[in-house]
Design an enzyme around this catalytic site. Structure first.
Site, short mmCIF file in Angstrom:
data_model
loop_
_atom_site.label_atom_id
_atom_site.label_comp_id
_atom_site.label_asym_id
_atom_site.label_seq_id
_atom_site.Cartn_x
_atom_site.Cartn_y
_atom_site.Cartn_z
CB SER A 109 -0.88 0.07 1.36
OG SER A 109 -0.19 -0.16 2.48
CD GLN A 111 3.02 0.77 4.13
OE1 GLN A 111 3.69 0.45 5.24
NE2 GLN A 111 2.47 -0.13 3.44
CE LYS A 136 5.59 -1.44 10.75
NZ LYS A 136 4.97 -1.75 10.16
CD GLU A 138 8.86 0.30 7.19
OE1 GLU A 138 8.36 -0.28 7.90
OE2 GLU A 138 8.28 0.59 6.03
CG HIS A 280 7.32 4.11 2.64
ND1 HIS A 280 6.94 4.69 3.66
CD2 HIS A 280 7.07 2.66 2.76
CE1 HIS A 280 6.66 3.76 4.69
NE2 HIS A 280 6.69 2.56 4.35
CE LYS A 305 -3.48 -5.76 5.30
NZ LYS A 305 -2.44 -5.85 5.84
#
Length: 431
Positions: A109, A111, A136, A138, A280, A305
């Protein structure tokens, strides 16, 4: 009690994963004879999880949860990590990072991830969706050629694409477009300053909130034009990606993100870091990924989702820059005691994790000096052995196997005589 031991990871089957043995996740699961794993050649294998995340925790070979073992043996975490990450549950055996392998066939997705302040607010407001209060950040390291969209393209490039693609421009009201063109053309405007960010935000918000009655006909026109080979110079690097995304998610507004976000391809050994507030989407390939332990994802496109467009629009940094801004510069993995000549460090600007990639040719040896915190390592290619301690304790390791390494333990890594060895190792230190 062993300071280094093998652990059992878990697999996740999401529909975007690569199918059967085309997936690195499935390859590693088969190679290491993962307990209770039965390969379905027609099923997607998306992720391999290595860590203490409560929804899918790793275990020791005895069946004990890794978190329970670490809570019972806090010296494996290290005193400084226990103190630095006590609010993240370190004393209960919870690592501040989650290590993964991802095998991506279908784009993930559009996001972003919230910073800590936003995560705390979202968790308070919607705990059913945003299940914790942590950020979060990453990092993704390519195992195979890996494509991703990350961060906004430079303003001048976006302006050129707006002018080149009438279907894209149709989603942006004329007043917003005019203001954006003015800002993008003004050399005195700082690209990451407030005026540039405001203009970029207005364009992005207009596109992502466009009514389906507006954007779906425009997307159909765009796809037909691209399929007919009618492409302007400024959008040549958009065409292939847009068609790919439309093929996977027909009629989805997220396809237009191909105009607004950088699209890059990483070769094995290259990495990107995605901080809070950076838009991203992973597009294809196999990677190892490390992140702060959290479930917080704000989605807005290319997904079945829940979409939370208002919070995604509100939570982005709107830093427009070339894709190179997101690359992680590889560094030598060196400590005062020793330098590891076959090992490369990827150290993003956050405290929760760093990753070392050790790539040893056949028969080579490498010393990893002690790390002041716990680490998890996976063998991503080949076979060999690791040894440690005054007694010369030793473990044979092979592709797909996962190790936990306790704080303060130095490692001697050795590749097999006829086969090289590649290990990816995530760790945390309380600097």
């Amino acid at each position: 009690m062993a300071a280094v031991f093998k652990i059992i990871p878990t697999t996740q089957q999401y529909d975007w994963g690569k199918i059967g043995l085309s997936s690195k996740v499935a390859q590693y699961a088969v190679a290491c004879k993962l307990p209770d794993f039965t390969l379905d050649a027609n099923a997607p294998y998306a992720e391999l999880w290595m860590g203490t995340h409560h929804t899918s925790p790793s275990r020791l070979l005895s069946g004990e949860k890794l978190s329970e073992h670490l809570a019972a043996h806090p010296e494996l975490m290290g005193a400084r990590v226990l103190e630095r990450f006590k609010d993240a549950g370190a004393k209960e055996g919870n690592l501040p990072f989650l290590f993964k392998v991802l095998a991506i066939e279908k784009a993930l997705s559009i996001q972003t991830h919230p910073d800590k302040e936003m995560a705390e607010r979202l968790h308070k407001e919607r705990p059913d969706v945003y299940k914790d209060s942590n950020h979060k950040p990453e990092m993704a390291l390519a195992l195979t050629p890996f494509q991703a969209m990350c961060g906004f393209v430079p303003l001048a490039q976006l302006a050129a694409r707006l002018r080149a693609a009438p279907e894209f421009a149709a989603l942006v009201p004329s007043a917003i477009a005019s203001q954006f063109f003015s800002v993008a053309a003004d050399a005195s405007v700082e690209p990451t300053g407030p005026h540039a960010k405001a203009a970029l935000k207005d364009v992005f918000a207009a596109v992502m909130t466009a009514d389906a009655a507006l954007f779906q006909p425009q997307l159909e026109k765009l796809v037909k034009r691209y399929e007919a080979g009618d492409v302007r110079d400024a959008e040549k690097d958009v065409r292939e990606l847009a068609l790919r995304l439309h093929g996977q998610f027909p009629g989805d507004i997220g396809v237009f993100c191909a105009f607004m976000l950088n699209h890059l391809t990483l070769n094995p050994g290259e990495a990107i870091f995605l901080a809070a507030g950076e838009p991203h989407a992973y597009v294809s390939g196999d990677i190892v990924e490390c992140m702060a332990t959290s479930d917080n994802v704000i989605r807005a496109g290319l997904t079945p989702k829940l979409r939370d467009v208002p919070n995604l629009v509100a939570g982005l940094t709107y830093n427009a820059a070339p894709a190179s801004k997101h690359l992680v510069a590889p560094l030598p993995f060196s400590r005062p005691a020793a330098a590891a000549t076959h090992s490369t460090l990827y150290d993003p600007p956050i405290p929760e994790f760093a990753v070392v990639r050790a790539a040893l040719p056949a028969g080579a040896r490498e010393t990893h000096p002690p790390v002041d915190g716990p680490s998890i390592a996976i063998v991503t290619e080949g076979r060999g052995a690791v040894s440690w301690g005054a007694q010369g304790e030793r473990l044979e390791v092979a592709e797909g196997e996962v190790l936990f390494v306790g704080a303060g333990v130095g490692l001697e890594i050795e590749a097999a005589q006829r086969e090289g060895l590649v290990i990816h190792r995530a760790f945390v230190e309380a600097k």
